[in-house]
Design an enzyme around this catalytic site. Structure first.
Site, PDB file in Angstrom:
ATOM      1  CE1 TYR A 160     -23.906  22.885  21.627  1.00 48.88           C
ATOM      2  CE2 TYR A 160     -21.819  21.953  22.339  1.00 48.88           C
ATOM      3  CZ  TYR A 160     -23.167  22.160  22.528  1.00 48.88           C
ATOM      4  OH  TYR A 160     -23.779  21.627  23.630  1.00 48.88           O
ATOM      5  CB  THR A 185     -21.287  22.349  26.227  1.00 45.95           C
ATOM      6  OG1 THR A 185     -22.156  21.388  25.649  1.00 45.95           O
ATOM      7  CG2 THR A 185     -21.544  23.695  25.584  1.00 45.95           C
TER       8      THR A 185
HETATM    9  N1  DGL Z   1     -23.717  16.352  24.605  1.00 42.09           N
HETATM   10  C1  DGL Z   1     -23.437  17.123  25.649  1.00 42.09           C
HETATM   11  C2  DGL Z   1     -22.580  16.648  26.776  1.00 42.09           C
HETATM   12  O1  DGL Z   1     -21.387  16.603  26.642  1.00 42.09           O
HETATM   13  C3  DGL Z   1     -23.162  18.539  25.414  1.00 42.09           C
HETATM   14  C4  DGL Z   1     -24.036  19.190  26.356  1.00 42.09           C
HETATM   15  C5  DGL Z   1     -23.306  19.935  27.427  1.00 42.09           C
HETATM   16  O2  DGL Z   1     -22.184  19.693  27.840  1.00 42.09           O
HETATM   17  O3  DGL Z   1     -23.964  20.872  27.858  1.00 42.09           O
HETATM   18  O4  DGL Z   1     -23.099  16.365  27.803  1.00 42.09           O
END
Ligand code: DGL
Length: 328
Positions: free
Chosen positions: A29, A16
């Protein structure tokens, strides 16, 4: 006191912190969208007292993190820790499995220079993006020589967590991480850093070598109503060890226990962890007869990594495995 400008290697893996929503307020997103150079141009605008060299190791959601990317992170981090070129390493990472990457590197890197993992809970174009704040804090940590000797550190929401303790505990909000048994080991802002106590792993060598072909070690999540056939569904000819995410203090139904005792007798190490967030699993008297190992405060997902590293190092007797779980 004027601190000299430090040189930091920034290894980007996505998450993220590099995510985009296409709108400042949209909930959906995609993680891993912006590249390291774009991210660093935002970071450089903060005029932090450090020089950055960025490398894009991957650009993925951390649910897809695993041995291949770990191997690259490990190789690049070792090279930086051994060279005079860099004073520390920062890894940008998705939050979902940051604790596993941090712990794996914690066990396989020397502690001579700071290594910090950082992420964000809001994508880069969201209102209230926390990525640059967390990154500025991670820079503050990685520039402090006193960050060395504490293993790999995870920097989120103005707190510094030790890899062994840290866990993601919430799916929403920026205060998504906690630690157990130590809640955190320091407090940080971009301009201030306070450590709680002295470094505890000063000048330690890597505890384990790292190879990407980690042995098969499944996790058995215990639940009410579990029947013993669940064990056979999980264990294959490739299985070299097993972690139980037990109820309470590593407990499991009697019939499941009997299956696992039989596996342990065949030389498959069995580690009892807890499915609870604050689960401390100590040895119980039957562990000796059962040939079980107690995970202490390690979560099942970290206990799995430690057991994989031990088996890969050809340590498989329960007493020697227990000694490693007892270390801090
Ligand atoms: N799916 C997630 C990850 O890359 C996104 C969540 C995040 O980074 O907070 O771990």
């Amino acid at each position: 006191m004027i601190m000299s400008t430090k040189n930091l290697l920034i290894l980007a893996t996505g998450g993220t912190i590099a995510g985009m929503a296409g709108s400042a307020t949209r909930a959906e997103y995609a993680p891993g969208q912006i590249g390291i150079e774009q991210f660093l141009s935002g970071a450089r605008a903060l005029e932090l007292n450090a020089r950055f060299t960025g490398e894009q190791v991957a650009n993925i959601g951390s649910e897809d993190m695993g041995p291949d990317v770990w191997a690259q992170l490990h190789a690049r981090s070792i090279a930086a820790l051994e060279s005079d070129e860099f004073d520390g390493v920062i890894i940008t990472h998705g939050t979902d499995t940051a604790e596993e990457t941090a712990f794996l590197l914690d066990m396989t890197l020397p502690t001579n220079k700071p290594v910090a993992l950082v992420g964000a809970m809001r994508p880069a174009d969201a209102v209230g993006y926390d990525g640059l704040r967390n990154f500025a804090n991670a820079v503050r940590v990685a520039c402090d020589p006193a960050a060395a000797g504490r293993g790999v550190l995870v920097v989120m929401s103005d707190r510094v967590h030790a890899a062994r303790d840290v866990r993601k505990s919430r799916t929403r909000g920026t205060e998504a991480f906690c630690g157990f048994p130590r809640e955190s080991v320091g407090l940080v802002t971009p301009s201030a850093l306070e450590w709680f106590g002295a470094a505890w792993r000063v000048d330690e060598d890597a505890r384990f070598g790292f190879a990407a072909d980690l042995p098969d070690v499944p996790i058995l999540l215990i639940h009410a109503g579990m029947t013993p056939d669940y064990v056979a569904r999980l264990v294959t000819d490739q299985t070299r060890g097993l972690v139980v995410a037990g109820a309470g203090e590593g407990n499991m139904p009697k019939a499941v226990r009997a299956e696992l005792v039989a596996l342990a007798a065949k030389g498959i190490p069995i580690v009892r962890a807890s499915r609870l967030d604050e689960g401390l699993v100590d040895r119980e008297p039957e562990d000796d007869d059962n040939r079980f190992v107690a995970a202490r405060a390690l979560t099942p997902q970290k206990a799995r990594i430690l057991l994989q590293l031990l088996i890969a190092s050809e340590v498989s007797d329960p007493a020697s495995i227990q000694l490693e779980f007892d270390r801090r």
